[in-house]
Design a protein around this motif. Structure first.
Motif, PDB file in Angstrom:
ATOM      1  N   THR A  25       1.513  10.073  -9.756  1.00  0.00           N
ATOM      2  CA  THR A  25       1.080  10.032 -11.155  1.00  0.00           C
ATOM      3  C   THR A  25      -0.144  10.910 -11.363  1.00  0.00           C
ATOM      4  O   THR A  25      -0.233  11.658 -12.343  1.00  0.00           O
ATOM      5  CB  THR A  25       0.766   8.585 -11.569  1.00  0.00           C
ATOM      6  N   LEU A  26      -1.118  10.843 -10.451  1.00  0.00           N
ATOM      7  CA  LEU A  26      -2.330  11.651 -10.575  1.00  0.00           C
ATOM      8  C   LEU A  26      -2.034  13.139 -10.446  1.00  0.00           C
ATOM      9  O   LEU A  26      -2.725  13.980 -11.031  1.00  0.00           O
ATOM     10  CB  LEU A  26      -3.362  11.223  -9.524  1.00  0.00           C
ATOM     11  N   ALA A  27      -0.989  13.477  -9.678  1.00  0.00           N
ATOM     12  CA  ALA A  27      -0.613  14.880  -9.517  1.00  0.00           C
ATOM     13  C   ALA A  27       0.289  15.372 -10.640  1.00  0.00           C
ATOM     14  O   ALA A  27       0.636  16.557 -10.688  1.00  0.00           O
ATOM     15  CB  ALA A  27       0.085  15.078  -8.174  1.00  0.00           C
ATOM     16  N   GLY A  28       0.670  14.448 -11.516  1.00  0.00           N
ATOM     17  CA  GLY A  28       1.544  14.816 -12.622  1.00  0.00           C
ATOM     18  C   GLY A  28       3.011  14.823 -12.282  1.00  0.00           C
ATOM     19  O   GLY A  28       3.840  15.265 -13.078  1.00  0.00           O
ATOM     20  N   THR A  29       3.355  14.324 -11.090  1.00  0.00           N
ATOM     21  CA  THR A  29       4.759  14.275 -10.667  1.00  0.00           C
ATOM     22  C   THR A  29       5.083  12.888 -10.104  1.00  0.00           C
ATOM     23  O   THR A  29       5.199  12.717  -8.888  1.00  0.00           O
ATOM     24  CB  THR A  29       5.041  15.341  -9.590  1.00  0.00           C
ATOM     25  N   PRO A  30       5.207  11.875 -10.971  1.00  0.00           N
ATOM     26  CA  PRO A  30       5.538  10.528 -10.494  1.00  0.00           C
ATOM     27  C   PRO A  30       6.850  10.543  -9.718  1.00  0.00           C
ATOM     28  O   PRO A  30       7.765  11.306 -10.064  1.00  0.00           O
ATOM     29  CB  PRO A  30       5.680   9.725 -11.797  1.00  0.00           C
ATOM     30  N   PRO A  31       6.965   9.756  -8.667  1.00  0.00           N
ATOM     31  CA  PRO A  31       8.215   9.742  -7.889  1.00  0.00           C
ATOM     32  C   PRO A  31       9.384   9.285  -8.743  1.00  0.00           C
ATOM     33  O   PRO A  31       9.232   8.436  -9.632  1.00  0.00           O
ATOM     34  CB  PRO A  31       7.919   8.758  -6.756  1.00  0.00           C
ATOM     35  N   ALA A  32      10.541   9.835  -8.469  1.00  0.00           N
ATOM     36  CA  ALA A  32      11.729   9.499  -9.252  1.00  0.00           C
ATOM     37  C   ALA A  32      12.091   8.023  -9.138  1.00  0.00           C
ATOM     38  O   ALA A  32      12.657   7.430 -10.068  1.00  0.00           O
ATOM     39  CB  ALA A  32      12.899  10.369  -8.801  1.00  0.00           C
ATOM     40  N   ASN A  33      11.776   7.432  -8.000  1.00  0.00           N
ATOM     41  CA  ASN A  33      12.093   6.015  -7.779  1.00  0.00           C
ATOM     42  C   ASN A  33      10.873   5.122  -8.000  1.00  0.00           C
ATOM     43  O   ASN A  33      10.742   4.062  -7.372  1.00  0.00           O
ATOM     44  CB  ASN A  33      12.642   5.806  -6.377  1.00  0.00           C
ATOM     45  N   ALA A  34       9.987   5.527  -8.899  1.00  0.00           N
ATOM     46  CA  ALA A  34       8.747   4.771  -9.121  1.00  0.00           C
ATOM     47  C   ALA A  34       9.014   3.330  -9.521  1.00  0.00           C
ATOM     48  O   ALA A  34       8.308   2.415  -9.084  1.00  0.00           O
ATOM     49  CB  ALA A  34       7.906   5.464 -10.192  1.00  0.00           C
ATOM     50  N   TRP A  86       0.806  -1.216   0.000  1.00  0.00           N
ATOM     51  CA  TRP A  86       0.000   0.000   0.000  1.00  0.00           C
ATOM     52  C   TRP A  86       0.844   1.273   0.000  1.00  0.00           C
ATOM     53  O   TRP A  86       0.614   2.155  -0.840  1.00  0.00           O
ATOM     54  CB  TRP A  86      -0.965  -0.012   1.180  1.00  0.00           C
ATOM     55  N   PRO A  87       1.837   1.433   0.887  1.00  0.00           N
ATOM     56  CA  PRO A  87       2.625   2.666   0.864  1.00  0.00           C
ATOM     57  C   PRO A  87       3.313   2.922  -0.476  1.00  0.00           C
ATOM     58  O   PRO A  87       3.328   4.054  -0.971  1.00  0.00           O
ATOM     59  CB  PRO A  87       3.649   2.455   1.980  1.00  0.00           C
ATOM     60  N   ASN A  88       3.886   1.873  -1.067  1.00  0.00           N
ATOM     61  CA  ASN A  88       4.589   2.048  -2.342  1.00  0.00           C
ATOM     62  C   ASN A  88       3.633   2.427  -3.460  1.00  0.00           C
ATOM     63  O   ASN A  88       3.897   3.341  -4.249  1.00  0.00           O
ATOM     64  CB  ASN A  88       5.342   0.777  -2.708  1.00  0.00           C
ATOM     65  N   ASN A  89       2.511   1.720  -3.537  1.00  0.00           N
ATOM     66  CA  ASN A  89       1.540   2.022  -4.583  1.00  0.00           C
ATOM     67  C   ASN A  89       0.906   3.399  -4.380  1.00  0.00           C
ATOM     68  O   ASN A  89       0.610   4.101  -5.349  1.00  0.00           O
ATOM     69  CB  ASN A  89       0.457   0.948  -4.637  1.00  0.00           C
ATOM     70  N   LYS A  90       0.694   3.777  -3.129  1.00  0.00           N
ATOM     71  CA  LYS A  90       0.120   5.088  -2.844  1.00  0.00           C
ATOM     72  C   LYS A  90       1.021   6.196  -3.374  1.00  0.00           C
ATOM     73  O   LYS A  90       0.541   7.166  -3.982  1.00  0.00           O
ATOM     74  CB  LYS A  90      -0.087   5.250  -1.331  1.00  0.00           C
ATOM     75  N   LYS A  91       2.331   6.059  -3.160  1.00  0.00           N
ATOM     76  CA  LYS A  91       3.270   7.063  -3.659  1.00  0.00           C
ATOM     77  C   LYS A  91       3.239   7.135  -5.185  1.00  0.00           C
ATOM     78  O   LYS A  91       3.244   8.225  -5.773  1.00  0.00           O
ATOM     79  CB  LYS A  91       4.687   6.734  -3.181  1.00  0.00           C
ATOM     80  N   ILE A  92       3.205   5.966  -5.828  1.00  0.00           N
ATOM     81  CA  ILE A  92       3.196   5.934  -7.295  1.00  0.00           C
ATOM     82  C   ILE A  92       1.905   6.527  -7.842  1.00  0.00           C
ATOM     83  O   ILE A  92       1.917   7.375  -8.745  1.00  0.00           O
ATOM     84  CB  ILE A  92       3.375   4.489  -7.797  1.00  0.00           C
ATOM     85  N   ILE A  93       0.772   6.103  -7.282  1.00  0.00           N
ATOM     86  CA  ILE A  93      -0.533   6.537  -7.807  1.00  0.00           C
ATOM     87  C   ILE A  93      -0.761   8.018  -7.560  1.00  0.00           C
ATOM     88  O   ILE A  93      -1.134   8.759  -8.482  1.00  0.00           O
ATOM     89  CB  ILE A  93      -1.664   5.701  -7.165  1.00  0.00           C
TER      90      ILE A  93
END
Length: 244
Positions: free
Chosen positions: A196-205, A186-193
């Motif tokens: 992505t929705l905010a238009g700024t996917p994490p660098a370590n996605a 959940w924490p990892n997917n939450k960061k990715i999702i």
């Protein structure tokens, strides 16, 4: 002279404890079906599907499918384990402790200690090393076998009760799986999702996705022995008793 036989229909008497057991098991089953069903959906259907999706379509899928499914997934996991743990401790370990004059708390404490240690070891391996899937599978097999062996041989209460022992192993898999859900998937997917929705996917996605995948695939395979031991608690008494 005619003989009249009067039949009297008597409803069975149900105690409060029996009603509580039925209610707890019912919620445990329903939540478990939801949890494992979504686990299989993610591993068998969603992972291959997402590999074929264009980047432009992912935000819509994340928002309307993946995020709602993950919410149902994580909360059903929590309900399944919490209710099952409650049932096991109160209606299986508790009566054995009263019968034998032992401490239910010691058995429950040993159970939690063993399986939480297994999770943290796996957490370290997945988050820090991110190993090959086969290597992680071997590590998981060794750790869970050792944990099951320790519980079966050293549990203070219920050492002769197949229900306590089998659920002490199957429920242990459930503890590891629950912590994988809330600690990695959940924490990892939450960061990715959310990124992505905010238009700024994490660098370590990519690394986050790999870790979540390894934790989810670990849960996928652990679900098989988990379900086996849950059934064996009532239907396969030699599973752990004779294994001692």
């Amino acid at each position: 002279m005619h003989h009249v036989v009067t039949g009297i229909f008597v409803l069975p008497t149900i105690t409060g404890a029996e009603a509580a057991q039925l209610i707890l098991r019912w919620f445990h089953f329903i939540a478990g079906i939801m949890w494992i069903g979504l686990l299989y959906f993610f591993n068998v259907v969603n992972v291959p599907f997402m590999k074929t999706v264009d980047a432009a379509a992912k935000p819509k899928i994340f928002e309307n499918l993946t995020l709602p499914a993950l919410n149902w997934f994580r909360w059903s996991a929590l309900v399944t384990v919490f209710v099952g743990f409650w049932y096991w401790g109160q209606f299986l370990v508790g009566p054995d402790a009263r019968r034998d004059g032992g401490s239910a708390g010691m058995t429950i404490g040993l159970f939690l200690l063993i399986w939480i240690v297994v999770f943290w070891l796996l957490y370290f391996v997945i988050k820090k090393a991110t190993p090959n899937g086969y290597v992680l599978g071997v590590i998981t097999a060794v750790l869970t076998y050792a944990a099951g062996w320790l519980f079966v041989h050293y549990t203070p209460v219920g050492a002769d009760d197949n229900h306590v022992l089998c659920i002490g192993i199957g429920g242990g898999f459930g503890i590891v799986m629950l912590f994988n859900v809330w600690g990695i998937i959940w924490p990892n997917n939450k960061k990715i999702i959310r990124g992505t929705l905010a238009g700024t996917p994490p660098a370590n996605a990519a690394a986050l996705a790999r870790q979540a995948f390894l934790a989810s695939r670990t849960n996928f395979f652990l679900s098989v022995p988990l379900l086996f031991y849950m059934a064996a608690a009532s239907h396969f008494g030699s599973t752990v008793i004779f294994g001692k």
